[in-house]
Design a protein around this motif. Structure first.
Motif, PDB file in Angstrom:
ATOM      1  N   LEU B 141       0.823  -1.216   0.000  1.00 37.48           N
ATOM      2  CA  LEU B 141       0.000   0.000   0.000  1.00 37.48           C
ATOM      3  C   LEU B 141       0.852   1.258   0.000  1.00 37.48           C
ATOM      4  O   LEU B 141       0.634   2.175  -0.797  1.00 37.48           O
ATOM      5  N   VAL B 142       1.826   1.309   0.891  1.00 34.92           N
ATOM      6  CA  VAL B 142       2.569   2.558   1.107  1.00 34.92           C
ATOM      7  C   VAL B 142       3.653   2.748   0.062  1.00 34.92           C
ATOM      8  O   VAL B 142       3.862   3.849  -0.451  1.00 34.92           O
ATOM      9  N   LYS B 143       4.358   1.677  -0.284  1.00 35.00           N
ATOM     10  CA  LYS B 143       5.536   1.820  -1.154  1.00 35.00           C
ATOM     11  C   LYS B 143       5.214   1.621  -2.628  1.00 35.00           C
ATOM     12  O   LYS B 143       5.987   2.042  -3.489  1.00 35.00           O
ATOM     13  N   MET B 275      -0.490   2.183 -16.539  1.00 31.74           N
ATOM     14  CA  MET B 275      -0.468   1.572 -15.215  1.00 31.74           C
ATOM     15  C   MET B 275       0.941   1.151 -14.836  1.00 31.74           C
ATOM     16  O   MET B 275       1.802   0.955 -15.692  1.00 31.74           O
ATOM     17  N   LYS B 276       1.142   1.004 -13.548  1.00 31.89           N
ATOM     18  CA  LYS B 276       2.373   0.410 -13.039  1.00 31.89           C
ATOM     19  C   LYS B 276       1.981  -0.834 -12.243  1.00 31.89           C
ATOM     20  O   LYS B 276       1.146  -0.751 -11.341  1.00 31.89           O
ATOM     21  N   ILE B 277       2.571  -1.969 -12.589  1.00 31.30           N
ATOM     22  CA  ILE B 277       2.298  -3.220 -11.885  1.00 31.30           C
ATOM     23  C   ILE B 277       3.610  -3.716 -11.310  1.00 31.30           C
ATOM     24  O   ILE B 277       4.603  -3.826 -12.028  1.00 31.30           O
ATOM     25  N   GLU B 278       3.614  -3.979 -10.033  1.00 28.83           N
ATOM     26  CA  GLU B 278       4.884  -4.349  -9.408  1.00 28.83           C
ATOM     27  C   GLU B 278       4.689  -5.520  -8.465  1.00 28.83           C
ATOM     28  O   GLU B 278       3.841  -5.491  -7.576  1.00 28.83           O
ATOM     29  N   GLY B 279       5.479  -6.571  -8.683  1.00 32.17           N
ATOM     30  CA  GLY B 279       5.471  -7.701  -7.770  1.00 32.17           C
ATOM     31  C   GLY B 279       6.472  -7.472  -6.650  1.00 32.17           C
ATOM     32  O   GLY B 279       7.500  -6.839  -6.853  1.00 32.17           O
ATOM     33  N   PHE B 280       6.174  -7.995  -5.470  1.00 29.95           N
ATOM     34  CA  PHE B 280       7.107  -7.798  -4.353  1.00 29.95           C
ATOM     35  C   PHE B 280       7.000  -8.941  -3.356  1.00 29.95           C
ATOM     36  O   PHE B 280       5.980  -9.624  -3.269  1.00 29.95           O
ATOM     37  N   ILE B 281       8.072  -9.114  -2.623  1.00 33.18           N
ATOM     38  CA  ILE B 281       8.161 -10.090  -1.536  1.00 33.18           C
ATOM     39  C   ILE B 281       8.641  -9.310  -0.323  1.00 33.18           C
ATOM     40  O   ILE B 281       9.716  -8.709  -0.344  1.00 33.18           O
ATOM     41  N   VAL B 282       7.858  -9.311   0.716  1.00 31.83           N
ATOM     42  CA  VAL B 282       8.120  -8.387   1.822  1.00 31.83           C
ATOM     43  C   VAL B 282       9.450  -8.678   2.521  1.00 31.83           C
ATOM     44  O   VAL B 282      10.089  -7.778   3.053  1.00 31.83           O
ATOM     45  N   SER B 283       9.879  -9.935   2.468  1.00 33.90           N
ATOM     46  CA  SER B 283      11.130 -10.277   3.168  1.00 33.90           C
ATOM     47  C   SER B 283      12.353  -9.691   2.467  1.00 33.90           C
ATOM     48  O   SER B 283      13.456  -9.716   3.011  1.00 33.90           O
ATOM     49  N   GLU B 284      12.160  -9.163   1.248  1.00 33.33           N
ATOM     50  CA  GLU B 284      13.278  -8.520   0.551  1.00 33.33           C
ATOM     51  C   GLU B 284      13.367  -7.032   0.847  1.00 33.33           C
ATOM     52  O   GLU B 284      14.176  -6.323   0.253  1.00 33.33           O
ATOM     53  N   HIS B 285      12.505  -6.560   1.727  1.00 33.95           N
ATOM     54  CA  HIS B 285      12.483  -5.127   2.031  1.00 33.95           C
ATOM     55  C   HIS B 285      12.567  -4.922   3.543  1.00 33.95           C
ATOM     56  O   HIS B 285      11.756  -4.207   4.136  1.00 33.95           O
ATOM     57  N   ALA B 287      14.419  -3.240   5.306  1.00 34.20           N
ATOM     58  CA  ALA B 287      14.702  -1.875   5.757  1.00 34.20           C
ATOM     59  C   ALA B 287      13.438  -1.132   6.184  1.00 34.20           C
ATOM     60  O   ALA B 287      13.505  -0.234   7.019  1.00 34.20           O
ATOM     61  N   VAL B 288      12.284  -1.494   5.599  1.00 34.27           N
ATOM     62  CA  VAL B 288      11.064  -0.762   5.944  1.00 34.27           C
ATOM     63  C   VAL B 288      10.321  -1.381   7.120  1.00 34.27           C
ATOM     64  O   VAL B 288       9.369  -0.791   7.627  1.00 34.27           O
ATOM     65  N   TRP B 289      10.735  -2.578   7.551  1.00 35.79           N
ATOM     66  CA  TRP B 289       9.978  -3.248   8.616  1.00 35.79           C
ATOM     67  C   TRP B 289       9.841  -2.407   9.889  1.00 35.79           C
ATOM     68  O   TRP B 289       8.744  -2.328  10.445  1.00 35.79           O
ATOM     69  N   PRO B 290      10.894  -1.778  10.388  1.00 36.99           N
ATOM     70  CA  PRO B 290      10.713  -0.998  11.624  1.00 36.99           C
ATOM     71  C   PRO B 290       9.651   0.098  11.487  1.00 36.99           C
ATOM     72  O   PRO B 290       8.790   0.256  12.355  1.00 36.99           O
ATOM     73  N   GLU B 291       9.698   0.822  10.369  1.00 39.47           N
ATOM     74  CA  GLU B 291       8.712   1.886  10.143  1.00 39.47           C
ATOM     75  C   GLU B 291       7.303   1.298  10.054  1.00 39.47           C
ATOM     76  O   GLU B 291       6.348   1.821  10.647  1.00 39.47           O
ATOM     77  N   ALA B 292       7.168   0.196   9.320  1.00 36.13           N
ATOM     78  CA  ALA B 292       5.859  -0.432   9.164  1.00 36.13           C
ATOM     79  C   ALA B 292       5.340  -0.972  10.495  1.00 36.13           C
ATOM     80  O   ALA B 292       4.187  -0.742  10.876  1.00 36.13           O
ATOM     81  N   LEU B 293       6.204  -1.691  11.214  1.00 35.07           N
ATOM     82  CA  LEU B 293       5.774  -2.301  12.479  1.00 35.07           C
ATOM     83  C   LEU B 293       5.408  -1.244  13.507  1.00 35.07           C
ATOM     84  O   LEU B 293       4.524  -1.451  14.337  1.00 35.07           O
ATOM     85  N   LYS B 294       6.075  -0.108  13.441  1.00 40.34           N
ATOM     86  CA  LYS B 294       5.753   0.970  14.378  1.00 40.34           C
ATOM     87  C   LYS B 294       4.329   1.463  14.129  1.00 40.34           C
ATOM     88  O   LYS B 294       3.539   1.607  15.069  1.00 40.34           O
TER      89      LYS B 294
END
Lengths: 339, 339
Positions: B141-143, B275-285, B287-294
């Motif tokens: 959602l955010v990124k 459109m922009k379509i982007e696949g992602f796997i959260v474990s590859e990011h 660096a954003v976990w602390p911000e997200a978890l907060k």
């Protein structure tokens, strides 16, 4: 100077494949210039695949080409009369004059007409490598694919005005450039003249498996960036060779222009390979044009960006030339020469 | 404390739909701890759709789950023995312990085991809204979607652990949130409990046309962002309502997990709508976990991020619960409670 302007209008919308009967020639008088106006005599018309989309009356990113009006299109020419202090008779200019011999331009509006320098760059190049097609290739490559040195970039319709620029710009950035084109002659040109590392003749491949196998040979490290002009089987085959974090710049899908279904067979590969696929229209990114044109102009002027032109002679040849372009009969940038 | 660890292993790979026969239970002794190790007793196992992909022996973003080894998975529990100065008996921890009752963790490696605070956030939430599923929703959602106030965000599998977070985070950002879920009860929950603006029951729609018509009603301003958990017909229907410059975060395509073909019918819409379509796997990011978890932790602790759990009791219930998850039989986050 003639006081008659001859133009090609859209006479009817095609159902499926278009034909010459969808166009008609109309001769109209050239009006007197009002204050601020400029009369441009066109030297070349640009013919481009996007025009096929405009012939349909369907929802798209642009308004459809209206019936019984002059066909839209880029043009280069010279100012032959001027009531505008910014343009003098003899100036070389690029604009969106459409399929006609002359155009009266309200040149007070900023951006509708651009003076260009033909000292080091031929006038016709402003419709190709140093014009909309070149900037299109530049935007997709630089702003979406953004190749790193050593990465592999694939482009379909590689011998065309857009595709040729994509591969050469990728080489400048240290990437491996692999083209896909139709026929041995085009592939030879892409490698020998444009300097791509390899080129695949898609006409030698009847199905996705075969084309994908050829891509595996041409791209031993996989595919990091793909510039899409075609769609259909070619996109499917490329996706099977896409690397993790690969980027696809979606510029055109000529395979579906006549309404043929062109499904993407395995969209799950977007997820598996964490791909980014982005569609774009270069006219919506005017802010990057100066930067792009500067690089493209310098590369053309110094002989480092090569291109080829197919030139049809005379306005009446435009419809046939355009239909040939849609079938890939042109070689490089398709132009119509009017003088 | 038992000195037997019971675990569920992958016994065989499914051909098509998986079944309980693909799993087996194995009881093994718990070894003595070496220096630096910690023994964790699991309170909850997490069951997640991504595990289905790991059961196949095919190329994907992750290694396949090895046969005859404990099934991979997130876990929360408590430290019951420790030879590591950073962990004390009684600590609440989250890790990747897999489908088993105990795990010996080499806790010297940074990041394999995290201490968590259960004062304001329940332990099980660290496997859901304040864990991998929550961060997954947050990242897409955010990124990727990055909604502006007033835009419309659609999410499939909206009552699930990921989808529920996506819609609520979109609402926090001032966007309209529309869910897609299976069945009237889930849709009611998505709107009434999670606070989405609308939710469509895809089971009421047999084809793309019907689902797309429902989306038109639920999204009168079109769709600006789509969070994809399902694929197939749902993606096709969403693309027909996508706005110019819309973004698709591709997180999962459960519709194709058993090898069903799930073509994207009209990829030309990517171009038409830029459109922009982007696949992602959260474990590859990471660096954003602390911000997200907060953000996620604060929203859960203050009651602003709601979620539901479906809890299966006992290790032996894990295979059935997992198969049910793949069929959408769970409601919210699927857990297995072990104590």
């Amino acid at each position: 100077m003639s006081n008659i302007n001859r133009q090609i209008q859209l006479a009817s919308r095609p159902t499926g494949e278009p034909g010459v009967e969808n166009f008609k020639r109309v001769d109209i008088p050239i009006p007197e210039l009002s204050e601020g106006q400029v009369l441009v005599r066109h030297h070349y018309l640009s013919l481009d695949p996007y025009m096929r989309g405009r012939m349909n009356d369907s929802k798209s990113y642009a308004q459809p080409q209206p019936l019984n009006e002059v066909m839209i299109g880029g043009t280069v020419g010279e100012v032959v009369a001027s009531k505008n202090t910014h343009f003098a008779v003899g100036d070389s200019v690029v604009g969106m004059g459409g399929w006609q011999e002359y155009q009266v331009v309200d040149a007070q509006q900023r951006g509708v007409l651009q003076k260009v320098d033909t000292t080091h760059v031929p006038l016709s190049a402003y419709l190709g490598a140093v014009g909309m097609p070149g900037v299109t290739g530049w935007y997709g490559l630089v702003k979406i694919i953004d190749p790193k040195p050593g990465e592999t970039v694939v482009v379909s319709a590689a011998s065309g005005a857009v595709g040729g620029a994509v591969g050469q710009l990728a080489k400048v950035r240290g990437a491996r450039a692999v083209g896909i084109a139709g026929g041995a002659e085009k592939c030879r040109y892409v490698v020998e003249e444009l300097g791509f590392d390899d080129c695949i003749d898609y006409k030698q491949h009847q199905d996705v498996r075969s084309l994908s196998a050829a891509l595996k040979v041409a791209c031993p490290q996989g595919i990091d960036g793909y510039f899409e002009n075609v769609g259909g089987m070619i996109l499917d085959a490329v996706m099977l060779r896409a690397n993790p974090f690969s980027r696809v710049a979606m510029c055109g899908m000529i395979a579906g222009y006549n309404g043929e279904p062109i499904p993407m067979t395995a969209p799950q590969l977007i997820l598996v390979n964490r791909m980014k696929i982005e569609g774009f229209i270069v006219s919506e990114h005017m802010a990057v044009w100066p930067e792009a044109l500067k690089e493209l102009g310098t590369l053309v002027a110094t002989g480092k960006l090569k291109y080829r032109e197919t030139v049809a002679q005379g306005l009446d040849s435009a419809p046939e030339a355009f239909l040939g372009l849609l079938k890939g009969r042109n070689f490089g940038k398709q132009l119509v020469k009017l003088i």
